[in-house]
Motif scaffolding. Sequence first.
Motif, PDB file in Angstrom:
ATOM      1  N   THR A 102       0.817  -1.212   0.000  1.00 54.75           N
ATOM      2  CA  THR A 102       0.000   0.000   0.000  1.00 54.75           C
ATOM      3  C   THR A 102       0.854   1.267   0.000  1.00 54.75           C
ATOM      4  OG1 THR A 102      -0.139   0.050   2.408  1.00 54.75           O
ATOM      5  CG2 THR A 102      -1.865  -1.159   1.238  1.00 54.75           C
ATOM      6  N   GLY A 103       2.068   1.160  -0.499  1.00 52.91           N
ATOM      7  CA  GLY A 103       2.947   2.315  -0.530  1.00 52.91           C
ATOM      8  C   GLY A 103       2.436   3.434  -1.408  1.00 52.91           C
ATOM      9  N   SER A 104       1.621   3.080  -2.389  1.00 54.22           N
ATOM     10  CA  SER A 104       1.101   4.098  -3.294  1.00 54.22           C
ATOM     11  C   SER A 104       0.132   5.052  -2.617  1.00 54.22           C
ATOM     12  CB  SER A 104       0.402   3.429  -4.467  1.00 54.22           C
ATOM     13  OG  SER A 104      -0.645   2.598  -3.990  1.00 54.22           O
ATOM     14  N   ILE A 105      -0.500   4.620  -1.535  1.00 54.18           N
ATOM     15  CA  ILE A 105      -1.415   5.523  -0.820  1.00 54.18           C
ATOM     16  C   ILE A 105      -0.849   5.952   0.532  1.00 54.18           C
ATOM     17  CG2 ILE A 105      -3.518   4.786  -1.988  1.00 54.18           C
ATOM     18  CD1 ILE A 105      -4.105   2.966   0.373  1.00 54.18           C
ATOM     19  N   GLY A 106       0.370   5.553   0.826  1.00 51.79           N
ATOM     20  CA  GLY A 106       1.083   6.091   1.982  1.00 51.79           C
ATOM     21  C   GLY A 106       0.765   5.497   3.331  1.00 51.79           C
ATOM     22  N   LEU A 107       0.170   4.323   3.394  1.00 51.68           N
ATOM     23  CA  LEU A 107      -0.155   3.739   4.704  1.00 51.68           C
ATOM     24  C   LEU A 107       1.082   3.492   5.558  1.00 51.68           C
ATOM     25  CD1 LEU A 107      -3.067   1.215   4.117  1.00 51.68           C
ATOM     26  CD2 LEU A 107      -3.128   3.416   5.252  1.00 51.68           C
ATOM     27  N   HIS A 108       2.183   3.133   4.935  1.00 50.64           N
ATOM     28  CA  HIS A 108       3.407   2.890   5.694  1.00 50.64           C
ATOM     29  C   HIS A 108       3.905   4.170   6.349  1.00 50.64           C
ATOM     30  CE1 HIS A 108       4.787   4.354   1.831  1.00 50.64           C
ATOM     31  NE2 HIS A 108       5.981   4.582   2.354  1.00 50.64           N
ATOM     32  N   ARG A 109       3.715   5.314   5.688  1.00 53.09           N
ATOM     33  CA  ARG A 109       4.131   6.597   6.267  1.00 53.09           C
ATOM     34  C   ARG A 109       3.278   6.941   7.482  1.00 53.09           C
ATOM     35  NH1 ARG A 109       8.754   8.935   4.417  1.00 53.09           N
ATOM     36  NH2 ARG A 109       7.894  10.740   5.465  1.00 53.09           N
ATOM     37  N   PHE A 110       1.975   6.668   7.386  1.00 51.46           N
ATOM     38  CA  PHE A 110       1.097   6.936   8.523  1.00 51.46           C
ATOM     39  C   PHE A 110       1.401   5.991   9.686  1.00 51.46           C
ATOM     40  CE2 PHE A 110      -1.769   8.462   5.002  1.00 51.46           C
ATOM     41  CZ  PHE A 110      -1.542   9.805   5.261  1.00 51.46           C
ATOM     42  N   PHE A 120       4.400  13.640   3.609  1.00 46.15           N
ATOM     43  CA  PHE A 120       4.624  12.738   2.487  1.00 46.15           C
ATOM     44  C   PHE A 120       3.557  11.643   2.416  1.00 46.15           C
ATOM     45  CE2 PHE A 120       8.951  14.449   3.000  1.00 46.15           C
ATOM     46  CZ  PHE A 120       9.080  14.999   1.728  1.00 46.15           C
ATOM     47  N   GLY A 121       3.038  11.237   3.564  1.00 50.27           N
ATOM     48  CA  GLY A 121       1.932  10.283   3.566  1.00 50.27           C
ATOM     49  C   GLY A 121       0.701  10.868   2.892  1.00 50.27           C
ATOM     50  N   TRP A 122       0.405  12.115   3.198  1.00 52.84           N
ATOM     51  CA  TRP A 122      -0.742  12.779   2.567  1.00 52.84           C
ATOM     52  C   TRP A 122      -0.500  13.031   1.082  1.00 52.84           C
ATOM     53  CZ3 TRP A 122      -5.180  12.211   4.568  1.00 52.84           C
ATOM     54  CH2 TRP A 122      -5.333  12.125   5.946  1.00 52.84           C
ATOM     55  N   LEU A 123       0.745  13.298   0.699  1.00 53.66           N
ATOM     56  CA  LEU A 123       1.042  13.455  -0.733  1.00 53.66           C
ATOM     57  C   LEU A 123       0.827  12.139  -1.486  1.00 53.66           C
ATOM     58  CD1 LEU A 123       4.197  15.753  -0.711  1.00 53.66           C
ATOM     59  CD2 LEU A 123       1.893  16.323  -1.471  1.00 53.66           C
ATOM     60  N   HIS A 124       1.256  11.027  -0.873  1.00 56.86           N
ATOM     61  CA  HIS A 124       0.990   9.717  -1.473  1.00 56.86           C
ATOM     62  C   HIS A 124      -0.516   9.506  -1.609  1.00 56.86           C
ATOM     63  CE1 HIS A 124       4.726   7.483  -1.965  1.00 56.86           C
ATOM     64  NE2 HIS A 124       5.144   7.881  -0.772  1.00 56.86           N
ATOM     65  N   SER A 129       3.855   7.325  -7.606  1.00 56.99           N
ATOM     66  CA  SER A 129       3.665   7.038  -6.187  1.00 56.99           C
ATOM     67  C   SER A 129       3.822   5.537  -5.901  1.00 56.99           C
ATOM     68  CB  SER A 129       2.282   7.515  -5.738  1.00 56.99           C
ATOM     69  OG  SER A 129       2.075   7.277  -4.378  1.00 56.99           O
ATOM     70  N   VAL A 130       3.339   4.710  -6.810  1.00 61.88           N
ATOM     71  CA  VAL A 130       3.507   3.254  -6.669  1.00 61.88           C
ATOM     72  C   VAL A 130       4.987   2.891  -6.701  1.00 61.88           C
ATOM     73  CG1 VAL A 130       3.101   1.027  -7.799  1.00 61.88           C
ATOM     74  CG2 VAL A 130       1.250   2.679  -7.609  1.00 61.88           C
ATOM     75  N   LEU A 131       5.716   3.457  -7.667  1.00 58.24           N
ATOM     76  CA  LEU A 131       7.147   3.170  -7.776  1.00 58.24           C
ATOM     77  C   LEU A 131       7.919   3.694  -6.569  1.00 58.24           C
ATOM     78  CD1 LEU A 131       7.712   3.822 -11.582  1.00 58.24           C
ATOM     79  CD2 LEU A 131       7.410   1.630 -10.408  1.00 58.24           C
ATOM     80  N   CYS A 132       7.535   4.854  -6.056  1.00 53.69           N
ATOM     81  CA  CYS A 132       8.172   5.383  -4.840  1.00 53.69           C
ATOM     82  C   CYS A 132       7.879   4.489  -3.634  1.00 53.69           C
ATOM     83  CB  CYS A 132       7.691   6.804  -4.555  1.00 53.69           C
ATOM     84  SG  CYS A 132       8.400   8.020  -5.657  1.00 53.69           S
ATOM     85  N   ALA A 156       9.982   0.781   0.306  1.00 52.39           N
ATOM     86  CA  ALA A 156       9.987  -0.549   0.921  1.00 52.39           C
ATOM     87  C   ALA A 156      11.393  -1.125   0.939  1.00 52.39           C
ATOM     88  CB  ALA A 156       9.046  -1.481   0.166  1.00 52.39           C
ATOM     89  N   LEU A 157      12.132  -0.945  -0.138  1.00 56.07           N
ATOM     90  CA  LEU A 157      13.511  -1.442  -0.172  1.00 56.07           C
ATOM     91  C   LEU A 157      14.393  -0.701   0.824  1.00 56.07           C
ATOM     92  CD1 LEU A 157      13.983  -1.878  -4.023  1.00 56.07           C
ATOM     93  CD2 LEU A 157      13.724  -3.675  -2.309  1.00 56.07           C
TER      94      LEU A 157
END
Length: 138
Positions: A18-26, A35-39, A68-71, A76-77
């Motif tokens: 779910t990196g494309s919508i920024g759940l990991h940032r939240f 950056f989570g909100w930007l995702h 955003s998906v690629l970011c 994740a890496l």
Amino acid sequence: MTIPHKNKTFTTFLATVTGSIGLHRFYMYGRKDLFGWLHAATLPVSALAILTFSNSQPLFMGMLFVLSVLCGFLEALVIGLTPDEKWDAKHNPTSGKKSESHWVLALILVLTLGIGAMSVIALLARSFDLLFTGGAYG
């Protein structure tokens, strides 16, 4: 005040899926993370651009979400390859637990690298097809 322990493996999995919508940032930084909100904003902005400019190629109108998906894959890496000690010093200074990465993290990283590399190659191939041939190959 103790901060809850943040699991590196779970964060890497969140960034992959779910990196494309920024759940990991939240998960890592809370609701105040810019950056989570930007995702999260890339999906509605891309959908609005696709609907507004319906005569254009959806790939180009939705490029914000694709990036955003690629970011998310790249994040994740970076998260997964961070040493446990450095991860704990930054995200778990007062949790009282130590992070221990296992084989599951390695499996997530291998899958993330593979899917991310295939996504970049597919994006380049489709973009060049659209730009140079007008989509003649599909």
